[in-house]
Design an enzyme around this catalytic site. Structure first.
Site, PDB file in Angstrom:
ATOM      1  N   LYS A  46       0.673  -1.262   0.091  1.00  8.69           N
ATOM      2  CA  LYS A  46      -0.160  -0.073  -0.007  1.00  8.69           C
ATOM      3  C   LYS A  46       0.682   1.365  -0.112  1.00  8.69           C
ATOM      4  CE  LYS A  46      -3.864  -1.890   2.531  1.00  8.69           C
ATOM      5  NZ  LYS A  46      -4.930  -2.277   1.925  1.00  8.69           N
ATOM      6  N   GLU A  80      -3.656   7.571   7.287  1.00  8.16           N
ATOM      7  CA  GLU A  80      -4.280   8.400   6.544  1.00  8.16           C
ATOM      8  C   GLU A  80      -5.450   9.342   7.276  1.00  8.16           C
ATOM      9  OE1 GLU A  80      -6.599   5.539   3.887  1.00  8.16           O
ATOM     10  OE2 GLU A  80      -4.830   5.212   2.651  1.00  8.16           O
ATOM     11  N   HIS A 139     -16.095  -4.738   6.086  1.00  9.60           N
ATOM     12  CA  HIS A 139     -15.414  -4.178   4.894  1.00  9.60           C
ATOM     13  C   HIS A 139     -15.525  -5.120   3.589  1.00  9.60           C
ATOM     14  CE1 HIS A 139     -13.700  -1.263   7.150  1.00  9.60           C
ATOM     15  NE2 HIS A 139     -13.209  -1.971   8.141  1.00  9.60           N
ATOM     16  N   ARG A 196      -7.397  -7.529 -11.039  1.00 12.23           N
ATOM     17  CA  ARG A 196      -8.180  -8.689 -11.466  1.00 12.23           C
ATOM     18  C   ARG A 196      -9.683  -8.349 -11.776  1.00 12.23           C
ATOM     19  NH1 ARG A 196     -11.447  -8.816  -6.932  1.00 12.23           N
ATOM     20  NH2 ARG A 196     -10.312  -8.222  -4.955  1.00 12.23           N
TER      21      ARG A 196
HETATM   22  P1  ADP Z   1      -7.928  -3.585   2.953  1.00 13.73           P
HETATM   23  O1  ADP Z   1      -7.185  -3.713   2.177  1.00 13.73           O
HETATM   24  O2  ADP Z   1      -7.391  -4.369   4.472  1.00 13.73           O
HETATM   25  O3  ADP Z   1      -9.267  -4.196   2.647  1.00 13.73           O
HETATM   26  P2  ADP Z   1      -8.630  -0.998   2.345  1.00 13.73           P
HETATM   27  O4  ADP Z   1      -7.490   0.145   2.372  1.00 13.73           O
HETATM   28  O5  ADP Z   1      -9.169  -1.460   0.873  1.00 13.73           O
HETATM   29  O6  ADP Z   1      -8.268  -2.144   3.230  1.00 13.73           O
HETATM   30  O7  ADP Z   1      -9.860  -0.353   2.963  1.00 13.73           O
HETATM   31  C1  ADP Z   1     -10.952  -1.200   3.332  1.00 13.73           C
HETATM   32  C2  ADP Z   1     -12.451  -0.312   3.748  1.00 13.73           C
HETATM   33  O8  ADP Z   1     -11.731   0.465   4.717  1.00 13.73           O
HETATM   34  C3  ADP Z   1     -12.805   0.699   2.506  1.00 13.73           C
HETATM   35  O9  ADP Z   1     -13.812   0.100   1.445  1.00 13.73           O
HETATM   36  C4  ADP Z   1     -13.415   1.594   3.348  1.00 13.73           C
HETATM   37  O10 ADP Z   1     -14.754   1.372   3.700  1.00 13.73           O
HETATM   38  C5  ADP Z   1     -12.595   1.847   4.619  1.00 13.73           C
HETATM   39  N1  ADP Z   1     -11.487   2.923   4.672  1.00 13.73           N
HETATM   40  C6  ADP Z   1     -10.252   2.536   4.250  1.00 13.73           C
HETATM   41  N2  ADP Z   1      -9.661   3.795   4.286  1.00 13.73           N
HETATM   42  C7  ADP Z   1     -10.330   4.817   4.890  1.00 13.73           C
HETATM   43  C8  ADP Z   1     -10.229   5.979   5.219  1.00 13.73           C
HETATM   44  N3  ADP Z   1      -8.960   6.833   5.040  1.00 13.73           N
HETATM   45  N4  ADP Z   1     -11.248   6.529   5.698  1.00 13.73           N
HETATM   46  C9  ADP Z   1     -12.422   5.884   5.957  1.00 13.73           C
HETATM   47  N5  ADP Z   1     -12.566   4.664   5.629  1.00 13.73           N
HETATM   48  C10 ADP Z   1     -11.546   3.999   5.395  1.00 13.73           C
END
Ligand code: ADP
Length: 687
Positions: free
Chosen positions: A126, A210, A245, A306
């Site tokens: 990431k 973030e 999620h 994908r």
């Molecule tokens: P992972 O790879 O563990 O699934 P992600 O970065 O894809 O994590 O984030 C998964 C979910 O978490 C997102 O779909 C969203 O709902 C929430 N999320 C991620 N980053 C943020 C953020 N900066 N603020 C609020 N919610 C977030």
């Protein structure tokens, strides 16, 4: 831009699908249409799975556990060699984002349907991905993703970003190593906790920070690149409705999207893909800050290298087959369409049907699928507007080894309202028996006023928890409706061995009274105290009259009319309602576009099968079994005294003396099966 794939044509005529369930079936459908031979792989748990039955050939790759079968690079490649497959489609999950697998395919001279290994690796971390995206001018959530992991420096970064912040594991996935920090006080403890989690799960303690958006929408863009340097976006999907999620309902296009924002996000997504030398189908996920209606800001979250589960909504609005695009790109062809030839038509939703129990924290469920089908006719649905991508069929086993997603229901409409109405209708028409699913929960989601109004954000389920999980207390109307369905079913059972294909209503040929016992199933409301069964007493003067129901002192006139498929029209005191009615084991399921009611049909005694005129014979009112004979032939009996008991379905039926007199002889004994209309006994009435 780096290219690792040769733009030369790569020919293959046999495709191995290294996956299972609905996605394997879906990929094979397009492959077959394109004239390719299809090869499935299967674990021991899937030897007779739907994807195996659909394939031209299938190769066993190991025991049930995914790590011993679907995740085994060597076993999948061996299966490809054995079946002469020139290409492998990985589907989603399993090996689809495994760069080592992509490299191993290349070494084996097999075409991998997906991006080059370098592109997968570039998005695997990431922090590194964010650094690259920043360079490519893709907007990021304000934050810190540097290499320096000093505690004080991270804390200072959090202060600068402003609380609340989100700590994320650089290597993370599936929500692990991720925590919201509300203020400076909790920062150090959260950091320590996330590092430990991340070290344990990903063998890497690095963190990024973030800004935590409190009301974001998840909006993702479908991109496609070929080996000739072309890249396009096929617009966006809104996947804000998530549980843990994980997406549950998806739609395209995203509500309240402006043409300008769509182009901005689309172009940013293509830039992101081209920055990493992408080839094939990919999804760039963004958070859209819905707290700023006027100035919707979007931020890059991650890229999935994908095909996504929810790709069908994009197919529905663009009229394109994304798997066909993937295969063509892998064959070295240019993208089928340029950006300006792509358009959006109407609106599409996808609902994911999981074998799980929402009432028990979405606990996965297993079991034997007694029935699985979509009653299009009963729901009055246009088959061109509804698509069911399924990995299962009636009679299949749902095992505990894999993802509990059984199928996806996808609908299309001219606009969002119309598509949503179709979705609700289609969900009611989805007939799943034998395994607990989230079907009714999906209906509650899709019919929720906030969802209808497109008030979406990623905590939708959390915000509307009370409405979505409210235990539905059946009303008097529900009990009466269920009793009608029970009576109707009883009537059908008595006439035909396969009652569901009959459309003429059987009616008991004598005036009668009947009693149906119903109860709220335990599984529906595990927390609520065991309810007392409700007894519905019914009577009608003749076969064409509506029933007169008495339940707990309330009387209702009640009538059922059978419509197409599972559909019935139920009229209670002059109010007619259309429902889908079915029997799941002993449970009567009533579904409408708002949700469903389930009631267990209990064994109850039917009372007083009365014949007003003295007759010399008594005939069986239904197909059933003789339970017991209650009198000795020759013994005097009074009118109305019970003579024998029959049983059909869940109902006992007592046959009573039509007049004062005596039984001359019984024609059957306890345990015998009798058909409707057969003479059961000879009766001699007193003169
Ligand atoms: P992972 O790879 O563990 O699934 P992600 O970065 O894809 O994590 O984030 C998964 C979910 O978490 C997102 O779909 C969203 O709902 C929430 N999320 C991620 N980053 C943020 C953020 N900066 N603020 C609020 N919610 C977030």
């Amino acid at each position: 831009m780096t290219r690792t794939t040769s733009p030369r044509a790569q020919h293959f005529d046999t495709l191995l699908v290294a996956n299972r369930g609905e996605i394997a079936c879906r990929v094979m459908r397009t492959a077959r249409r394109m004239g390719l031979r299809t090869v499935a792989v299967y674990s021991d748990a899937d030897a007779n799975a739907r994807h195996v039955r659909k394939a031209d050939e299938a190769v066993r790759i190991g025991p049930a556990a995914a790590r011993d079968s679907y995740l085994r690079v060597d076993a999948v490649l061996k299966a490809a060699r054995r079946s002469g497959a020139g290409a492998i489609h990985p589907g989603y999950g399993f090996l689809s984002e495994n760069a080592d697998f992509v490299t191993a395919c290349a070494e084996a001279g097999i075409v991998f349907i997906g991006p080059p290994a370098t592109a997968i690796s570039a998005m695997g971390d990431k922090s590194a991905a964010k650094a690259r995206m920043e360079k490519a001018g893709v907007p990021l959530v304000p934050g810190y993703h540097g290499d320096d992991q000093d505690d004080a420096l991270l804390r200072a970064a959090a202060e600068r970003i402003g609380y609340p912040v989100l700590l994320k594991a650089s290597r993370g996935g599936g929500g692990k190593g991720m925590r919201v920090v509300e203020s400076g006080e909790g920062f150090q403890a959260a950091l320590d906790g996330c590092r430990r989690e991340s070290q344990a799960a990903f063998n890497d303690p690095r963190m990024l920070i973030e800004k935590y958006l409190t009301q974001p929408r998840h909006v993702e863009v479908q991109v496609f690149c070929d080996t000739h340097g072309n890249g396009v976006y096929l617009f966006e999907r809104d996947c804000s409705v998530q549980r843990r999620h994980q997406k549950v309902l998806e739609e395209a296009p995203a509500p309240s999207m402006t043409a300008e924002l769509r182009r901005e996000m689309g172009e940013a997504a293509v830039r992101a893909a081209q920055e990493i030398g992408y080839v094939g189908a990919g999804t760039v996920e963004f958070l859209l800050d819905s707290s700023q209606e006027q100035d919707s800001r979007f931020y890059f979250m991650e890229m999935n290298t994908r095909l996504q589960v929810e790709h069908p909504v994009t197919e529905m609005i663009t009229g394109q087959d994304l798997v066909e695009w993937q295969l063509r790109v892998a064959m070295g062809e240019p993208l089928p369409l340029a950006q300006d030839a792509l358009t959006i038509t109407g609106h599409s939703f996808e609902a994911r049907l999981y074998a799980e129990d929402p009432a028990q924290g979405f606990l996965p469920a297993t079991g034997h699928l007694e029935h699985f089908g979509l009653d299009l006719a009963g729901a009055g649905l246009d088959p061109t507007q509804v698509r069911l991508d399924s990995g299962v069929e009636s009679g299949d086993e749902v095992s505990m080894h894999y993802d509990p997603m059984l199928a996806k229901l996808i609908v299309h409409g001219d606009d969002r309202d119309q598509a949503l109405a179709t979705l609700n209708r289609a969900l009611a028409a989805l007939d799943v028996r034998g395994v607990v699913t989230n079907r009714a929960f999906l209906q509650r989601l899709a019919s929720h006023p906030a969802f209808r109004a497109a008030k979406l954000d990623t905590r939708f389920i959390e915000h509307h928890h009370v409405d979505l999980f409210a235990v539905h207390e059946p009303s008097a109307e529900d009990y009466a409706s269920a009793a009608l369905v029970a009576l109707d079913r009883l009537g059908r059972e008595s006439k035909s061995d396969s009652p569901w294909d009959r459309h003429d209503g059987f009616r008991l040929n004598a005036d009668h009274r009947i009693r149906v016992g119903l109860n709220v199933p335990k599984a529906t409301a595990p927390q609520s105290p065991a309810a007392e069964p409700i007894v519905v007493d019914g009577s009608r003067p003749h076969e064409d009259a509506p029933w007169r129901f008495d339940l707990g002192g309330t009387t209702l006139s009640a009538n059922l009319q059978r419509l197409d498929g599972d559909a019935v029209a139920i009229t209670l005191d002059g109010h007619r309602r259309r429902l889908q009615a079915r029997l799941d084991g002993d449970t009567i399921v009533l579904a409408d576009t708002q949700g469903e009611t389930r009631l267990d049909w209990l064994r109850a005694d039917a009372v007083d099968h009365g014949h007003h005129e003295a007759e010399s014979t008594l005939t069986a009112p239904m197909h059933g079994t003789v339970v017991t004979l209650l009198v000795e032939p020759g013994t005097p009996v009074e009118k109305g005294m019970p003579l024998m008991v029959m049983e059909a379905m869940k109902m006992e039926h007592t046959l009573s003396a039509p007049a004062d007199g005596q039984v001359v002889s019984f024609h059957f004994a306890a345990g015998d099966t009798v058909s409707q209309g057969e003479v059961l006994l000879e009766f001699a009435a007193d003169e």
